[in-house]
Design a protein around this motif. Sequence first.
Motif, mmCIF file in Angstrom:
data_model
loop_
_atom_site.group_PDB
_atom_site.id
_atom_site.type_symbol
_atom_site.label_atom_id
_atom_site.label_comp_id
_atom_site.label_asym_id
_atom_site.label_seq_id
_atom_site.Cartn_x
_atom_site.Cartn_y
_atom_site.Cartn_z
ATOM 1 N N PRO A 1 -12.121 -13.357 -16.766
ATOM 2 C CA PRO A 1 -12.556 -11.984 -17.005
ATOM 3 C C PRO A 1 -12.286 -11.595 -18.449
ATOM 4 C CG PRO A 1 -10.396 -11.967 -15.984
ATOM 5 C CD PRO A 1 -10.818 -13.423 -16.064
ATOM 6 N N TYR B 1 -18.726 -4.994 -16.267
ATOM 7 C CA TYR B 1 -17.433 -4.956 -16.949
ATOM 8 C C TYR B 1 -17.290 -3.645 -17.710
ATOM 9 C CZ TYR B 1 -16.279 -9.974 -16.429
ATOM 10 O OH TYR B 1 -15.941 -11.218 -15.943
ATOM 11 N N HIS C 1 -10.842 -12.464 -4.952
ATOM 12 C CA HIS C 1 -11.032 -11.672 -6.169
ATOM 13 C C HIS C 1 -10.008 -10.539 -6.257
ATOM 14 C CE1 HIS C 1 -13.044 -9.507 -9.399
ATOM 15 N NE2 HIS C 1 -13.035 -8.430 -8.641
ATOM 16 N N LEU D 1 -7.258 -9.955 -9.115
ATOM 17 C CA LEU D 1 -7.269 -8.685 -9.840
ATOM 18 C C LEU D 1 -5.881 -8.054 -9.850
ATOM 19 C CD1 LEU D 1 -8.966 -6.436 -11.223
ATOM 20 C CD2 LEU D 1 -9.340 -5.478 -8.925
ATOM 21 N N CYS E 1 -3.746 -7.064 -13.146
ATOM 22 C CA CYS E 1 -3.513 -5.654 -13.460
ATOM 23 C C CYS E 1 -2.043 -5.251 -13.330
ATOM 24 C CB CYS E 1 -4.383 -4.771 -12.566
ATOM 25 S SG CYS E 1 -6.138 -4.891 -12.965
ATOM 26 N N ARG F 1 -7.810 -6.150 -18.515
ATOM 27 C CA ARG F 1 -7.694 -4.859 -17.829
ATOM 28 C C ARG F 1 -8.789 -3.901 -18.264
ATOM 29 N NH1 ARG F 1 -1.130 -4.877 -18.708
ATOM 30 N NH2 ARG F 1 -0.627 -6.101 -16.820
ATOM 31 N N ALA G 1 -11.817 -4.633 -16.314
ATOM 32 C CA ALA G 1 -11.734 -4.355 -14.872
ATOM 33 C C ALA G 1 -11.725 -2.865 -14.561
ATOM 34 C CB ALA G 1 -10.483 -5.009 -14.302
ATOM 35 N N SER H 1 -14.175 -3.816 -11.147
ATOM 36 C CA SER H 1 -14.054 -5.239 -11.466
ATOM 37 C C SER H 1 -15.281 -6.021 -11.012
ATOM 38 C CB SER H 1 -12.809 -5.818 -10.796
ATOM 39 O OG SER H 1 -12.916 -5.745 -9.378
ATOM 40 N N TRP I 1 -16.468 -9.081 -13.169
ATOM 41 C CA TRP I 1 -15.692 -10.295 -12.924
ATOM 42 C C TRP I 1 -16.164 -10.953 -11.631
ATOM 43 C CZ3 TRP I 1 -9.584 -10.085 -12.509
ATOM 44 C CH2 TRP I 1 -9.087 -11.375 -12.301
#
Length: 300
Positions: free
Chosen positions: A39, A67, A165, A169, A173, A209, A212, A216, A219
Motif C-alpha cells: 500500500p 487510495y 486485508h 490494515l 495503522c 496510513r 488508507a 483502504s 489497497w
Amino acid sequence: MTRSATEIERIATPDGRLLTVRRDGDTLGFPILIHHGTPGSSLLYEPHVRDAWTHGIMLLSYDRPGYGGSTRQPGRSVADCVTDVVAICDAFGIDRFCTWGVSGGGPHALATAALLPDRCVAAAALASVAPFDAEGLDFTAGMGEANVESFAAASGSETEHRAQHELELTRVCDATPEAFLTEFRTILGAPDVEVLSAGLVDFMLANMRAGAEPSSDGWFDDDLFFLNPWEFDVASIEVPVLVWQGEQDLMVPFAHGQWLAAHIPGAEARLTAGDGHMTVLERQIRDVHAWLVDRFEAVK
C-alpha cells in the motif's frame, strides 16, 4: 530557487472521478511522475524532493483510485492507470515526461511506458512485481510468508480477502515503528531492516496510513490487480526502461526483476546483490532520477 511546500491538487478524470496529486521540486524542470507502492499514497519522501530540487526535476505523485483522496475505480486493471496519467499531465500542461514506480507501482510505470509512447520518454520499474501469469515464473517462490498469505487470501473468496486485508490494515495503522519491524519480519531482509531502522520506517508508516484514509479500498483493489491480467504486454514497450531489483528482496523476489529484464525489449537491468525492497527507495532514487533525466535530455 526558493523551496515551497508540496502542492496538492484535485484533478478530474474524463469519467468524473477525482485524483489527489502532489507536486514538488522545480516546476520548470524535467517532469517525473511517481507510481506509489502497495500500500502507499502520493506522499513524497523528503530525500527524493531534495534531489528533485537539486537536479531540476519536477516530481508528481498521485493516489491511485481508492487510495487517500482519489475516487475508487472498482475492477480497475493496471492498464487503466493510463487514463489517470493523461488527465494529470494535461492538467499541468505536460507534453513529455518520465516515470518510475516502486513495488506495486512498478507495473503501472510499465503500463505508462507501453501505452503512452508518444508522451512517456522513459520508465523505471523498481522492485516491481512481474505478471502473475508470467510464463516460466513461480510468482511466490522466494517470497516472505506475510505476502504469500496475502496473495492466497486475495485469490480466494471476497470474504477471505477482506478478512486478511482488515488484519493487515490493523497491523499497519496501529503499529509503532518497532512493532512494524516485528509484524512484517517475514518480508524484511537484513538490508531493509537496516534502512527502516535508520528512519525510513517513519515515512513508510505515514505513507501507508495516508493511503488508507478515509478508505483502504485502493489497497484492497491493488491486491486483485496483482492476480489479474495487466491488459498490456511488456514486450510491446518501445521506450527505454530501467529495471532495478535487489537480490535480498523478500517482498518481491529477485526472479521477478530477472523476468522483467528478460522480457522488456532493450531493458537496462540493475540486478543488485546488496539491495532488498526498501533499500531501492532509500538509496537508489538519485541514480534513477539521473538515468531518467539523461533519457529526457536525449530527446529534447
